[in-house]
Design an enzyme around this catalytic site. Structure first.
Site: not given
Length: 259
Positions: A59, A137, A152-153, A155-156
């Site tokens: 994990d 990404s 999301y962007a 975090s990437k």
């Protein structure tokens, strides 16, 4: 690498692109440890991979789990030449509707988890002059964030900076950020799971918006091509590593497969 066989830990290897990469690297001659949370799927992936592939439950959001998993990995493989981090999740929602819990889960999986498993692996990688590859990404660095995938962007983009930070602190390891365009992965459990938890109607609406506004042009990255790229990068090792790499698809009509 006195015997010529790479020893590789692939994180997020129970499904999706991680499974494609873990199985694919094994088929290309590497001995692979497959790390993820779901043991049953890991065991199946290890059977598919063959070549002594080892399932290791991990994990990434738990530091102790990362340490135990890396100890088990090195014990099973004998050493560690490369780490490949494929674990990732996304939230399909406008930023104003993204909750604190969703932000926390995004960063725990996409950023903090990458650092925790790297911390557990870095001394083993340093000992072999090894390398580490992190799937990012296109929207993190090369394009504007897609509406409804802004979190999301973000975090990437944080992951990209994390890879740079690790490279600065540990120049004895070759750290690579690999920005990858959309991919459906492979068959069965190797199919990309990224959007399976999203509401189908919301996803269809988002795809229509992305297409009509030029964010999505329909191209998909071939999973086998991705495996070939990762394989080439980790075989460079520290001596000639590639710090930044982008794998973008050619536009096509394949976008219909995402609906």
């Amino acid at each position: 690498m006195s015997d010529g066989m790479l020893r590789v830990a692939v994180v997020g290897a129970s499904a999706g692109l991680g499974r494609c990469i873990g199985v694919g690297l094994s088929h290309r001659g590497a001995q692979v440890a497959l790390l993820a949370r779901r043991r049953e799927r890991l065991v199946d992936a290890a059977k598919e991979a063959g070549n002594g592939a080892v399932p290791v439950v991990c994990d990434v959001t738990d530091a102790e789990s990362c340490r135990r998993a890396m100890q088990e990995t090195v014990s099973a493989l004998g050493r560690l030449d490369a780490l490949v981090y494929t674990t990732g999740m996304g939230v399909l929602a406008p930023l104003e509707q993204t909750t604190a819990d969703q932000w926390a889960q995004l960063f725990a999986t996409n950023v903090t988890g990458a650092s925790l498993i790297t911390a557990a692996a870095v001394q083993h990688l340093a000992a072999t002059g090894g390398s580490a590859v992190y799937l990012s990404s296109l929207s993190a660095s090369y394009t504007t964030p897609w509406p409804r995938l802004g979190a999301y962007a973000v975090s990437k983009a944080a992951l990209d900076k994390l890879v740079e930070a690790w490279r600065i602190e540990h120049p004895e390891v070759g750290f690579t950020r690999l920005a990858v365009g959309d991919s459906m992965g492979g068959a069965g459990d190797s199919q990309t799971e990224f959007n399976k938890s999203w509401d189908p109607a919301a996803l269809s609406e988002a795809i229509d918006f992305w297409m009509s506004h030029g964010y999505m042009q329909g191209g998909l990255v071939d999973a086998d091509h991705l495996v070939d790229v990762v394989n080439a990068v980790i075989r460079c090792g520290k001596s000639s590593f590639i710090p930044y790499l982008t794998l973008a698809p050619r536009p096509s009509s394949a976008v219909d497969e995402l609906r």
